[in-house]
Design a protein around this motif. Structure first.
Motif, PDB file in Angstrom:
ATOM      1  N   ILE A  51       1.846 -11.971  -5.121  1.00  0.00           N
ATOM      2  CA  ILE A  51       2.780 -11.348  -4.285  1.00  0.00           C
ATOM      3  C   ILE A  51       3.609 -12.409  -3.606  1.00  0.00           C
ATOM      4  N   PRO A  52       5.024 -12.646  -3.718  1.00  0.00           N
ATOM      5  CA  PRO A  52       5.702 -13.822  -2.977  1.00  0.00           C
ATOM      6  C   PRO A  52       5.008 -13.885  -1.546  1.00  0.00           C
ATOM      7  N   GLN A  53       4.926 -15.052  -1.074  1.00  0.00           N
ATOM      8  CA  GLN A  53       4.438 -15.776  -0.101  1.00  0.00           C
ATOM      9  C   GLN A  53       5.435 -15.172   1.134  1.00  0.00           C
ATOM     10  N   GLY A  54       4.763 -14.627   2.189  1.00  0.00           N
ATOM     11  CA  GLY A  54       5.647 -14.407   3.364  1.00  0.00           C
ATOM     12  C   GLY A  54       6.213 -13.148   3.316  1.00  0.00           C
ATOM     13  N   ALA A 112       3.016  -6.868   1.164  1.00  0.00           N
ATOM     14  CA  ALA A 112       2.344  -6.608   0.129  1.00  0.00           C
ATOM     15  C   ALA A 112       2.652  -5.403  -0.523  1.00  0.00           C
ATOM     16  N   GLY A 113       2.610  -4.263   0.265  1.00  0.00           N
ATOM     17  CA  GLY A 113       2.806  -2.926   0.121  1.00  0.00           C
ATOM     18  C   GLY A 113       4.120  -2.375  -0.509  1.00  0.00           C
ATOM     19  N   PRO A 114       5.101  -2.842   0.087  1.00  0.00           N
ATOM     20  CA  PRO A 114       6.491  -2.478  -0.467  1.00  0.00           C
ATOM     21  C   PRO A 114       6.923  -3.326  -1.569  1.00  0.00           C
ATOM     22  N   VAL A 115       6.341  -4.461  -1.539  1.00  0.00           N
ATOM     23  CA  VAL A 115       6.544  -5.417  -2.975  1.00  0.00           C
ATOM     24  C   VAL A 115       5.720  -4.842  -4.102  1.00  0.00           C
ATOM     25  N   ALA A 116       4.712  -4.493  -4.071  1.00  0.00           N
ATOM     26  CA  ALA A 116       3.689  -3.989  -4.782  1.00  0.00           C
ATOM     27  C   ALA A 116       4.463  -2.545  -5.539  1.00  0.00           C
ATOM     28  N   ALA A 117       4.918  -1.679  -4.632  1.00  0.00           N
ATOM     29  CA  ALA A 117       5.350  -0.552  -4.942  1.00  0.00           C
ATOM     30  C   ALA A 117       6.823  -0.521  -5.800  1.00  0.00           C
ATOM     31  N   ALA A 118       7.637  -1.590  -5.305  1.00  0.00           N
ATOM     32  CA  ALA A 118       8.696  -1.675  -6.260  1.00  0.00           C
ATOM     33  C   ALA A 118       8.379  -2.362  -7.569  1.00  0.00           C
ATOM     34  N   TRP A 119       7.238  -3.169  -7.641  1.00  0.00           N
ATOM     35  CA  TRP A 119       6.800  -3.791  -8.855  1.00  0.00           C
ATOM     36  C   TRP A 119       6.509  -2.535  -9.636  1.00  0.00           C
ATOM     37  N   LEU A 120       5.383  -1.745  -9.190  1.00  0.00           N
ATOM     38  CA  LEU A 120       4.842  -0.673 -10.087  1.00  0.00           C
ATOM     39  C   LEU A 120       6.073   0.309 -10.600  1.00  0.00           C
ATOM     40  N   LYS A 121       7.073   0.440  -9.678  1.00  0.00           N
ATOM     41  CA  LYS A 121       8.075   1.532 -10.461  1.00  0.00           C
ATOM     42  C   LYS A 121       8.729   0.904 -11.418  1.00  0.00           C
TER      43      LYS A 121
END
Length: 231
Positions: A107-110, A113-122
């Motif tokens: 996950i990009p530093q800074g 994690a949650g919203p970034v992972a969710a967007a990636w999963l979508k």
């Protein structure tokens, strides 16, 4: 189609979501595994007073069911997130966008994690489901009109009479063959808008030997709903 009307509070403080369904023949209580709260479904002709009395009469069972619910999982740094059936550790790194590296989802530093992972999963779900639906609809000889992703709680997929397919993006967390089964299931509805023997024969024709995937979803699908991606 059931719709949420309001929320009622029982005498001991337990909150219950009240829904009404024109198709319901009797009052039902559900305690979803995703932790979203107790749901009371009423037929159209049943009053709120009757529904409240029904829920009050089953308070002991409701509290036992709520107590048995597994803990919700939070997608934070260091968590082991299921992705296509494999556990990947959410790991901050000097990357511009999420990427899989070994047993880690970087996950990009800074960034949270949650919203970034969710967007990636979508995005992953969209790619996998579109490929599967294209394959199955081609085999069926019936094109679908659109493919939509949502974060649904009561179903993994659906198909409308005009050929619109809807799926939960959380299917990206399940093993690939399970995602394929759900795609085959909904595409089969393009030919049969029911769950008749002809429908199940069509699912089997599209995906022979789908029973283990269907069983996996029933046994483990609820675990995918436990994941929370908001901070």
């Amino acid at each position: 189609m059931a719709s949420v009307d309001q929320r009622i509070i029982l005498e001991d403080g337990l909150a219950v979501r009240l829904t009404r369904s024109p198709r319901a023949r009797r009052m039902t209580l559900r305690v979803p595994r995703d932790g979203s709260g107790v749901v009371l479904t009423l037929p159209a002709h049943v009053s709120e007073r009757e529904g409240r009395a029904f829920a009050e009469s089953r308070r002991a069972w409701l509290h036992q069911a709520v107590a048995r619910l597994p803990a919700r999982q939070v997608a934070v740094q260091g968590a082991l997130l299921p992705v296509e059936g494999q556990l990947l550790r959410l790991t901050p790194a000097e990357v511009r966008r999420p990427q899989v590296q070994g047993d880690a989802l970087l996950i990009p530093q800074g960034r949270s994690a949650g919203p970034v992972a969710a967007a990636w999963l979508k995005h992953l779900a969209a790619d996998r489901l579109r490929a599967a639906c294209d394959r199955f609809s081609g085999a069926l000889g019936r094109p679908y009109r659109a493919l939509v992703l949502r974060d649904t709680r009561s179903r993994w997929g659906s198909c409308t009479h005009d050929g619109r397919l809807m799926f939960s993006w959380r299917l990206a967390m399940a093993p690939g063959p399970v995602l394929d089964y759900v795609a085959a299931h909904e595409v089969a509805h393009l030919a049969h808008m029911d769950h008749s023997p002809r429908f199940w024969a069509q699912v089997e024709a599209l995906m022979p030997g789908h029973a283990p995937q269907r069983a996996w979803l029933k046994a483990h699908g609820g675990d995918l709903m436990l994941w929370q991606f908001r901070d």
